[in-house]
Scaffold this active site. Sequence first.
Site, PDB file in Angstrom:
ATOM      1  N   LYS A 174      69.285  55.208   1.331  1.00 47.69           N
ATOM      2  CA  LYS A 174      67.783  54.881   1.528  1.00 47.69           C
ATOM      3  C   LYS A 174      67.544  55.417   2.902  1.00 47.69           C
ATOM      4  O   LYS A 174      67.688  54.730   4.090  1.00 47.69           O
ATOM      5  CB  LYS A 174      67.044  53.599   1.363  1.00 47.69           C
ATOM      6  CG  LYS A 174      65.778  53.507   1.053  1.00 47.69           C
ATOM      7  CD  LYS A 174      64.618  54.401   1.868  1.00 47.69           C
ATOM      8  CE  LYS A 174      64.472  53.526   3.160  1.00 47.69           C
ATOM      9  NZ  LYS A 174      63.715  54.020   4.251  1.00 47.69           N
ATOM     10  N   GLU A 249      73.150  46.604  12.595  1.00 49.69           N
ATOM     11  CA  GLU A 249      73.398  47.422  13.885  1.00 49.69           C
ATOM     12  C   GLU A 249      71.723  47.874  14.186  1.00 49.69           C
ATOM     13  O   GLU A 249      71.259  48.460  13.707  1.00 49.69           O
ATOM     14  CB  GLU A 249      74.080  48.698  13.600  1.00 49.69           C
ATOM     15  CG  GLU A 249      74.306  49.586  14.932  1.00 49.69           C
ATOM     16  CD  GLU A 249      74.686  48.955  15.952  1.00 49.69           C
ATOM     17  OE1 GLU A 249      73.942  49.156  17.090  1.00 49.69           O
ATOM     18  OE2 GLU A 249      75.627  47.999  15.849  1.00 49.69           O
TER      19      GLU A 249
END
Length: 507
Positions: A174, A249
Site C-alpha cells: 500500500k 520505522e
Amino acid sequence: MTETYQHYIDGEWVTGKGTDTFTSENPATGERLGEFRRGTPADVDSAVDAADAAYEEWRVLSRIDRAEFLWDVYHELRDRTGELGEIVTRECGKEISEGRADVVEAAHMVEWAAGDARHPKGDVVPSEIAAKDAYMRRKPRGVTGCITPWNFPIAIPYWHMAVALVEGNTVVFKPAEQTPWCAQIIAEMFDDAGIPPGVFNMVQGFGDAGNAIVESDDVATVLFTGSAEVGHSIATDLAGESGKRVACEMGGKNAIVVTDEADLDIAVHAAVMSSFKTTGQRCVSSERLIVHTDVYEEFRDRFVAAASSVAVGDPLDETTFMGPLIEAGHREKVTEYADIAREEGVNVLVDRTELDAEEIPEGHAEGHWAGPFVYEADPDEDLRCTSEEVFGPHVALLEYEGDIERAVEIQNDTAYGLAGAIVSEDYRQINYYRDHAELGLAYGNLPCIGAEVQLPFGGVKKSGNGYPSAREIIEAVTDRTAWTLNNSKDIQMAQGLSADITTEDDA
Ligand code: ADP
C-alpha cells in the site's frame, strides 16, 4: 495522461470495488500527473486473499529461483535510473540528484536481497549429544503488508519488499497516496518480471486501505515506514494480538553536535546537508544544531549565511538544492511551526518560510514553497518547536557550555532516537558521543543523513521498533526453527535427562 491507473491484484490490473479516484500532482508546479483508483478495505481483502493463495507455491521455490524475479527488477532499475529519477522528482519534488539516488538506493536493496539468496543461511549449532545435528533454520511467515511513505517512493518499498519476497513471503503493498505514479512503476516492474500471480499485489489508496492491511487476520507481518503518530497507533493496535508482527520505522527530532574544536567547514557543510536536503523532509533530517559556545558565533554566522542563500527552486534544475514541500497541507504545518516558534519567543535568524515572488521560478507559482527557517533557542526551555518533529527546513541553534556530557544531555533530551552526528576533531569527545547518544544511526564528521542498505537503518525510543536494515528485515519476515536430527538408533537427552522408560516391574 487520460487513463485511470489501477490496482495490481493476483497478476491482473483491476479497477477494484471502490468508485473513487485520486490525483497525483507535481508539488513544484501543480501539474496533474495521473488519476488513480482509490483502494477500499475490500480491495485490500482481495489482495490479501490473492497473496495468501499464492504463498504455498511461492514458499516452496528455492531462494535462488525466487531471487531470479528480483534480478529482472534490478536491471530495470539500473537501466532506467535517469528516467525514473525524473519521475520521482516530478512526483515528490526532491531535487533531481535525490530523485536518481532514490532509484539507485532501490537498486542496491534489490541487489542485496537477490545476491543474499546465494549466501549460506542459518546456523549449524553444537549439541551436547554427539549423535545429534542441530540447526537454526528460517521459514517465511506468510503475507507481508508493506505500508510506505512518499519521501523515498521507490527506495523504501524495495527496502520492505525485496527481502520479504526472497525469503518466501508474499506481499500486499500500500504505497503513499502522494506518490502513486512511482508505485505504479514498481508494480509494472514486477509484472514485467513475470512474478507469479498473487506473489506481489498493490492496492493504491489512503490510510483506510493501510489500516485494512493492519487489521487483516491473514496478514502475518506488517512493515510500516511513516509518521510516529500512525506507527504508534499501528503498534498499539497490534500489541495484544498474538501471531502478527509489526516493524515500524518512524520520525525523529535529530541533532548535530558541534564541539569546541570542531572543523567548522565540515560542521556548516554537514548541517546544511542534514537540515535542508529533501527540504528537511527526511526522517533523519536535523532540526537541532547543538553548538559549543567557543565556536557558536562563527558557526551561527556561517550557517545563517548558507541558509539565507541556499538555492530553493525547480527540482528538475541541476543547480537547485531544495525543491518544494510535498503538499499544501504540509506547507501549512511547516508555516504553523514557524508561528509556534515565534510565539514561544525564540530569536529568529532566517525566515524564508514565505519565498519572495522573484525566488519562485517561472511556471511554478502553484508549488508548495518554503525556504529555511532558522532560530536560536535556549536548550533548557521546554519548547514545542525544539521538541516536536516538523519535517521541514526548520532548524534551532542551541548553544551549550561545558563538556561533551552537556552536549549529549541536550541531544538525548527528546522522545526520539533516530539519527544524529557529531562534528569534532577530538576522538575522546567523539567516543563519548558514540557511547552515550541515544540513537539508531550516528555519524562522526558527516551529515546525519546518508543511509546505505548494507548498514542497519532505524531508531530507538519513539523513532522505531524496527527491523530496519536488509539483514534485520530477514528477522521481521521469517520465523526461526531450531531443527534437531538424531543420527543414532538410540534416543539420548540433553542435560543428563534419563531417556529410560521404566516400568512398574523395574521398581
Ligand atoms: P507521512 O506523514 O510521511 O505522510 P503517514 O504516517 O501519514 O506519514 O503515512 C505513511 C503511510 O501510512 C502512507 O502509506 C499512509 O497512507 C499510511 N497510513 C496513514 N494512516 C494509516 C493508518 N491509520 N493505518 C495504516 N496506514 C496508514
